[in-house]
Design a protein around this motif. Sequence first.
Motif, PDB file in Angstrom:
ATOM      1  N   LYS A  28      -3.928   3.044  -2.526  1.00  0.00           N
ATOM      2  CA  LYS A  28      -2.733   2.981  -3.356  1.00  0.00           C
ATOM      3  C   LYS A  28      -3.076   3.251  -4.824  1.00  0.00           C
ATOM      4  N   ALA A  71       0.811  -1.218   0.000  1.00  0.00           N
ATOM      5  CA  ALA A  71       0.000   0.000   0.000  1.00  0.00           C
ATOM      6  C   ALA A  71       0.845   1.268   0.000  1.00  0.00           C
ATOM      7  N   GLY A  72       2.173   1.120   0.061  1.00  0.00           N
ATOM      8  CA  GLY A  72       3.056   2.271  -0.048  1.00  0.00           C
ATOM      9  C   GLY A  72       3.663   2.763   1.252  1.00  0.00           C
TER      10      GLY A  72
END
Length: 735
Positions: free
Chosen positions: A367, A99-100
Amino acid sequence: MTKKFLFAFLCPLIVFSQTKSNIVFIDPDDTPAEIIRKAANVIPAWRQYDWQKLELTAFIHFGMNTFMNLEWGRKDFDLSVFNPSGIDTDQWARILKEAGFKLIILTAKHHDGFCLWPSRYTDYDIENTPYKNGKGDIVKELSESCRKEGIKFGIYLSPWDMHEKTYGSDAYNEYFRNQLKELLTNYGEIAEVWFDGACGEGPSGKKQIYDWNSYYELIRELQPDCIIANMGPDVRWVGTESGYGRKTEWSVLPGNIMDTELIAASSQQKRLDNAFIPRDLTEEDLGSREKILKAKSLIWYPAEIDVSIRPRWFYHKEDDNFVKSPEKLFDIYLNSVGLNGVLLLNVPPNKDGLIVDQDIKSLIGFKYLIENTFGRNLATGKVTFVSSEREGNSAALILDNDYETYWTTYGSDSTAVIEISLDTIRTFNCAMLQENILEGQRIEKFSLEFWRHNQWKKFATGTTIGYKRLFKFDPVTTSRVRIIIEQCRTNPTLSSFGLYITPPSLSFSPGDTTFRDTLAIKINCDIPDSKIYYTLDGSLPDSNSTLYDGEIIIDSSTTITAVAFSGDGKKGLPVSVDYYKAKYEIISLTKYSQAYSGGGKYALVNGVRGSSYFKDGNWQGYHGNDLVAVLDLKEYKRIRKISAGFLKDINAYIFFPDSVTFYTSEDGINFNKLGSKKTVDTNENNAEIQSVSINANGINCRYIKIEAKNIGVCPEWHVGKGAKAWLFADEITVE
């Protein structure tokens, strides 16, 4: 030996230039202009700079509260209930990395004092639970999972300890340092230690005086690269738990309350020696000219902005339907990272020790929105005009996608104009600017303009920029834009500039989701000329679904799911809204709060019950006033029973009604009283739902009236005594 010489002695490896440092001192004879110049040259310490570039960090709240369905915990939990048999810390790290997120912080010990690692200094820990027969260590498991995924690992250690007997004495500070040392020496690199300021009573009834500086010194000794956050000298709490930062967010703040000569050598570099004292930095204005002109010193002290993906910090199953949507998380991103902060998003695992599907779906969507917005910078072209630029720092560098190259002005110019000619006509609704904070935070006022109809028009204005400033606005179509720096503390810098278009986003109108007969629904898209497709059966729409042509008419309870495709091919995320047809007509209803409408006038007869979470959208709220509702059944019926549901959550100033009175009528004018009922209030803090009913004994009627008496104001024993009380109702049922 002078103090300044002592400072250099303490930090022989730290080299500051004469003009830039993470702290500056204000001399009594400094003029306002000299103070402003000094403020412009305060820069982050290297660890603060590395931390700022993370942008996205994650919190994991997990512990005894997860199993006891609580938030703040207790001192005397039965540890036998702690057994997350399906736990998978690899899943936590993998999902959050995908998801970063670049760092995960685990609640190694929360306020209840229970430790997720086997501590030598207490038996109130994971060793005395059934988990892995007492051989488990979740701190170790997650730290290894983070290393496997290549992301950083941090710890939350609550200074407040409800369980520890020494809490409230000098001995507790030694106890706390011992536990902190265990965490700092047994689990590899610790990237961030997160303290909060909670200071309640311990088992003895005493509160603790925390020896903050000894905690900081230990961290600097054992983990010199570690950020100390929230109640710490490297990073401050932004002041809310909403995920939203200030529109004017300075990283350069007055350092008056600290021993400033020591903080330069300590808080953000190596040691502490009583230099830093935690303080309240939550007011709206922290670093304006008015503030810094009164300062004795100035320090670099950036903001961390925390929020939970759910209504609460620990996992509660009843919150599964109230996970923040991808669109909400994206808006939080724009107003946290995009307001010169770092976002700390809490994602709590469930009792099995897993992040659940609702949270995963939202994170994946989040994301998607970030990647499909910022994956392509539309600010391609060339700089056609710049009012001032220094040799080697041309305006063209703001378009080279390299943060550490930057534009600045020539000489002493503190205002400037940069005009960019795009390579073609572009449509965009999002903009990004970055200062080079390695040179300082300087810009105080700026605007963005586009060329249209032979004139310049503004599409965004702002004050501070800092590491990153993001804007979202109505779509703009143009081939020319310009940046105007209107006020700055000295020569401005810009490292990056970007223009972007987001995936199309949908909204539905009207806002009320309950209706009586039929309802006409419009779907609105923020990107013009997008095509919208929808379904009415709850299935996911695609380009083969029904094309929206301006209005949808429904006459029964329906779920509408829609998705948009913009002209440039971007696909938005699907959005669903549930609409409910009311069972009865409401012909009279006292005024309810628009903030808590429950879905509108017919919320009390739409067949939908509220949860224990008062913000779930299904409760209708009455602030200080009574609830009086008159229902028309539209025909005569023999009634056996009438019921009404109510919520109590005294932490939110919501109380059960003092009494509920029921009436029936044949003509809607003359009502006969069936009787009154009292609610039972235990005065406990936990949210509670209660249904109040009365037997109607088969009476024949068409109209029903219910009066729920608000207690009026919060009682004397309540923290909000004398304030207006809330009454929350969710559903009136007739049998």
